[in-house]
Design a protein around this motif. Structure first.
Motif, PDB file in Angstrom:
ATOM      1  N   GLN A 164     -17.610  -1.891  -8.567  1.00 19.16           N
ATOM      2  CA  GLN A 164     -17.112  -0.512  -8.494  1.00 19.16           C
ATOM      3  C   GLN A 164     -15.945  -0.317  -9.447  1.00 19.16           C
ATOM      4  O   GLN A 164     -15.858   0.702 -10.139  1.00 19.16           O
ATOM      5  CB  GLN A 164     -16.683  -0.192  -7.058  1.00 19.16           C
ATOM      6  N   ASN A 199       0.816  -1.208   0.000  1.00 22.68           N
ATOM      7  CA  ASN A 199       0.000   0.000   0.000  1.00 22.68           C
ATOM      8  C   ASN A 199       0.854   1.264   0.000  1.00 22.68           C
ATOM      9  O   ASN A 199       0.488   2.269  -0.625  1.00 22.68           O
ATOM     10  CB  ASN A 199      -0.947   0.010   1.201  1.00 22.68           C
ATOM     11  N   GLN A 254      -7.299   2.893  -4.633  1.00 24.44           N
ATOM     12  CA  GLN A 254      -8.227   3.226  -3.555  1.00 24.44           C
ATOM     13  C   GLN A 254      -9.299   2.150  -3.408  1.00 24.44           C
ATOM     14  O   GLN A 254      -9.688   1.790  -2.292  1.00 24.44           O
ATOM     15  CB  GLN A 254      -8.870   4.586  -3.822  1.00 24.44           C
ATOM     16  N   ILE A 255      -9.768   1.625  -4.542  1.00 24.01           N
ATOM     17  CA  ILE A 255     -10.769   0.549  -4.503  1.00 24.01           C
ATOM     18  C   ILE A 255     -10.170  -0.695  -3.849  1.00 24.01           C
ATOM     19  O   ILE A 255     -10.779  -1.318  -2.973  1.00 24.01           O
ATOM     20  CB  ILE A 255     -11.277   0.233  -5.923  1.00 24.01           C
ATOM     21  N   ASN A 298     -16.131  -8.147   0.631  1.00 19.50           N
ATOM     22  CA  ASN A 298     -16.778  -7.238  -0.325  1.00 19.50           C
ATOM     23  C   ASN A 298     -16.201  -7.340  -1.728  1.00 19.50           C
ATOM     24  O   ASN A 298     -16.141  -6.347  -2.453  1.00 19.50           O
ATOM     25  CB  ASN A 298     -16.692  -5.797   0.189  1.00 19.50           C
ATOM     26  N   CYS A 322      -7.740  -0.925  -1.780  1.00 15.88           N
ATOM     27  CA  CYS A 322      -7.473  -0.705  -0.354  1.00 15.88           C
ATOM     28  C   CYS A 322      -8.728  -0.894   0.505  1.00 15.88           C
ATOM     29  O   CYS A 322      -8.623  -1.072   1.721  1.00 15.88           O
ATOM     30  CB  CYS A 322      -6.913   0.697  -0.135  1.00 15.88           C
ATOM     31  N   CYS A 323      -9.905  -0.858  -0.112  1.00 15.48           N
ATOM     32  CA  CYS A 323     -11.157  -1.036   0.630  1.00 15.48           C
ATOM     33  C   CYS A 323     -11.519  -2.508   0.821  1.00 15.48           C
ATOM     34  O   CYS A 323     -12.495  -2.819   1.507  1.00 15.48           O
ATOM     35  CB  CYS A 323     -12.306  -0.326  -0.102  1.00 15.48           C
ATOM     36  N   PHE A 324     -10.745  -3.408   0.214  1.00 12.76           N
ATOM     37  CA  PHE A 324     -11.079  -4.827   0.323  1.00 12.76           C
ATOM     38  C   PHE A 324     -10.925  -5.295   1.763  1.00 12.76           C
ATOM     39  O   PHE A 324      -9.906  -5.056   2.404  1.00 12.76           O
ATOM     40  CB  PHE A 324     -10.169  -5.646  -0.595  1.00 12.76           C
ATOM     41  N   ASN A 325     -11.971  -5.979   2.269  1.00 14.47           N
ATOM     42  CA  ASN A 325     -11.953  -6.449   3.661  1.00 14.47           C
ATOM     43  C   ASN A 325     -12.184  -7.943   3.794  1.00 14.47           C
ATOM     44  O   ASN A 325     -12.407  -8.452   4.897  1.00 14.47           O
ATOM     45  CB  ASN A 325     -12.979  -5.673   4.494  1.00 14.47           C
ATOM     46  N   LEU A 372     -16.746  -4.501  -4.756  1.00 11.43           N
ATOM     47  CA  LEU A 372     -15.602  -3.752  -5.270  1.00 11.43           C
ATOM     48  C   LEU A 372     -15.328  -4.076  -6.739  1.00 11.43           C
ATOM     49  O   LEU A 372     -14.866  -3.207  -7.489  1.00 11.43           O
ATOM     50  CB  LEU A 372     -14.360  -4.029  -4.429  1.00 11.43           C
ATOM     51  N   LYS A 396      -6.144  -9.393  -2.909  1.00 14.93           N
ATOM     52  CA  LYS A 396      -6.133  -8.142  -3.669  1.00 14.93           C
ATOM     53  C   LYS A 396      -5.650  -8.372  -5.094  1.00 14.93           C
ATOM     54  O   LYS A 396      -6.115  -7.710  -6.031  1.00 14.93           O
ATOM     55  CB  LYS A 396      -5.274  -7.098  -2.955  1.00 14.93           C
TER      56      LYS A 396
END
Length: 224
Positions: A160, A98, A144-145, A153, A147-150, A157, A197
């Motif tokens: 998106q 990141n 940014q997309i 989701n 980095c939102c992976f949890n 994503l 990712k």
């Protein structure tokens, strides 16, 4: 784990950097290297300019060949215009990736060199060069997309990301440039074995390349 500092500096000194048309010496690195807060005791022999935080006078003490630093993940960053040499400790491969892919990472015009160090081993990366403004914007949005992976989701994503890629096609970005930009991001995650990712980035690559069975997800008319 603890790792021998001189071994790390010697590994960095063997790399020829085209960005500086040469390489660093071990002595140069030791003389000017600024460590992070956790290893701040190693900065006591530097004269550091305030408030910039950049050393203006290097160390004048010999490097202890037994000196070690603790931590499996670091990133060496060199900023030519100051000049500044940093060794930053990170907590995980995800944090390293990141950092490299952030707006202050390899795409930042002020960042001359950025090299990850994993478990005491220097791991050079291939930089993404000649980014235009539009590809830089795509790079940052896709990152940014990701980095939102949890872990839960992926589908959200991926949709998106699909919409994001459609917008950049409308803005005139070519299929090849779009693929190359996202592929670089995927390669960084792959190099740190961050499979989740990387899988999400690969999903975006499928949308771009047309390497997907459902043609409604083809962004361009022909496969790449």
């Amino acid at each position: 784990m603890k790792y021998n500092l001189i071994s790390i500096l010697q590994q960095l000194s063997t790399i020829h950097f085209k960005e500086i048309e040469g390489s660093f010496t071990t002595q140069e690195l030791w003389e000017w290297l600024l460590f992070d807060q956790e290893n701040n005791i190693l900065n006591e022999s530097l004269l550091i300019h305030q408030p910039s935080g950049v050393p203006i006078k290097g160390r004048n003490i010999d490097l202890d060949k037994t000196l070690t630093i603790t931590g499996d993940y670091y990133c060496f960053t060199y900023i030519d215009h100051q000049p500044a040499y940093h060794l930053q400790k990170l907590k995980s491969p995800d944090e390293v990736a990141n950092l490299i892919l952030s707006k202050s990472g390899v795409t930042n015009s002020f960042t001359t060199i950025m090299i990850p160090i994993v478990k005491g081993k220097v791991r050079p990366i291939v930089l993404k060069e000649n980014l235009t403004q539009i590809t830089l914007e795509l790079f940052n949005e896709i990152q940014q997309i990701l980095c939102c992976f949890n872990g839960t989701n992926f589908q959200e994503l991926s949709e998106q990301g699909y919409r994001c890629l459609l917008e950049y096609k409308k803005l005139g970005l070519s299929q090849q440039n779009t693929y190359d930009t996202v592929h670089f991001i995927a390669q960084v995650y792959q190099s740190f074995d961050l499979e989740a990712k990387n899988d999400l980035a690969d999903e975006f690559l499928d949308y771009i390349s047309g390497y997907i069975g459902n043609k409604k997800y083809w962004i361009w008319d022909k496969p790449l």
